[in-house]
Design an enzyme around this catalytic site. Sequence first.
Site, mmCIF file in Angstrom:
data_model
loop_
_atom_site.group_PDB
_atom_site.id
_atom_site.type_symbol
_atom_site.label_atom_id
_atom_site.label_comp_id
_atom_site.label_asym_id
_atom_site.label_seq_id
_atom_site.Cartn_x
_atom_site.Cartn_y
_atom_site.Cartn_z
ATOM 1 N N LYS A 117 1.084 4.220 -2.840
ATOM 2 C CA LYS A 117 0.736 5.610 -2.525
ATOM 3 C C LYS A 117 1.932 6.555 -2.705
ATOM 4 O O LYS A 117 1.760 7.748 -2.969
ATOM 5 C CB LYS A 117 0.184 5.704 -1.102
ATOM 6 C CG LYS A 117 -1.136 4.944 -0.897
ATOM 7 C CD LYS A 117 -2.252 5.493 -1.781
ATOM 8 C CE LYS A 117 -3.600 4.882 -1.492
ATOM 9 N NZ LYS A 117 -4.651 5.369 -2.385
ATOM 10 N N TYR A 161 0.836 -1.213 0.000
ATOM 11 C CA TYR A 161 0.000 0.000 0.000
ATOM 12 C C TYR A 161 0.872 1.265 0.000
ATOM 13 O O TYR A 161 0.636 2.193 -0.795
ATOM 14 C CB TYR A 161 -0.896 -0.049 1.243
ATOM 15 C CG TYR A 161 -1.896 1.063 1.379
ATOM 16 C CD1 TYR A 161 -3.064 1.076 0.622
ATOM 17 C CD2 TYR A 161 -1.698 2.101 2.291
ATOM 18 C CE1 TYR A 161 -4.006 2.091 0.768
ATOM 19 C CE2 TYR A 161 -2.636 3.117 2.450
ATOM 20 C CZ TYR A 161 -3.787 3.106 1.686
ATOM 21 O OH TYR A 161 -4.705 4.111 1.831
#
Length: 248
Positions: A160, A156
Site C-alpha cells: 500500500k 500489506y
Amino acid sequence: MELLKGKTALITGGARGIGRGIALKFASEGANLAFSDIKYDETARELEEELVAFGIKAKGYASDAGSFEDSEKLVNDVLNDFGAIDILVNNAGITRDNLLMRMTEADWDIVIKVNLKSIFNMTKAIQKVMLKQRSGSIINMSSVVGVSGNAGQSNYAASKAGLIGFTKSIAQELGSRNIRCNAIAPGFIETDMTARLPQDVKDEWVKSIPLRRAGTPEDIANVALYLASDLSSYITGQVISICGGMNM
Ligand code: NAI
C-alpha cells in the site's frame, strides 16, 4: 445530480465491499460501469443487475488484477464493449497477515502481486486509452497502513506504501495530458476483509478513532466520486485518508 453522466468507469475487485460501494455510487451518478473480480459468482451477477437498474450500461468480468495478461485482455474487452474508459479504480486487494517471523514467501509474493503489481498491470494497459482521449482519472486504493505501517501487516503495508509512490509518479508522468492519478487511504471499513478480525480487536480500533465508528463502503465511495468527477479537476498526485480521524 449526475456527476458522471456519459463517463465509463472500470473498477477492479468490484463484486464486493468497497469496490461494490463505488460501483453503485458511480452508477447512481450516471456512469456506465464495468467491474472485474477474480470471483465472478452469484454476488457479481446480482450487482450487475442492480447497476443496470440505474438505467446505465453495466457489465462484470472475471479477471485477475494480479495477472498482466488478464489485465490487458480486460481493458481490451471493456473498450470493445463500452467504447471508452474515463475512470479507473484500482481497488482489488487482499491481506495475508502475519508477523514477519511467521510470514511465508508465498504470503509476501501474493500480496505484492494482487495489491501492487495489479496497479502497474491495469494502469499500463489503460494509459494508451486515456492518452488518446487526453483525459482520465485513476484512483488507487491504498490504506492508512501504507502511510503509518502496522505490526503483522508488513507485506500489506509495503504494497500500500508502494502504491502511493506509483500514484505520485504517474500523476507526474501523465498530468500534462489531463490524466489525474490519486490514492485513497481508507482506515477501518466494514467489509468481508475486516469481518474476519476478532471482535475485541475491532472494538479496540473503534475506541482509537476520533469519530468512534468504523467506516462504510459508502464513506469511501463518496470521495471516489469526487476524485472521479470534474469537481476535482485540479487535484492530482494526492493521498486522501478516509479514516474517521484515525490517522492525522
Ligand atoms: P473485500 O475483500 O471485501 O473485497 C475485495 C474484492 O476484491 C473481492 O470481491 C475479491 O474477490 C476481489 N479480488 C481479490 N483478489 C482479486 C484479484 N486478484 N483480482 C480481481 N479481484 C480480486 O475487500 P475490501 O475491504 O472491499 O477492500 C477493497 C480495497 O480497499 C482493497 O484494496 C483493500 O486493501 C482496501 N482497504 C480496505 C480497508 C478495509 O478496512 N476494508 C482498509 C484500507 C484499505
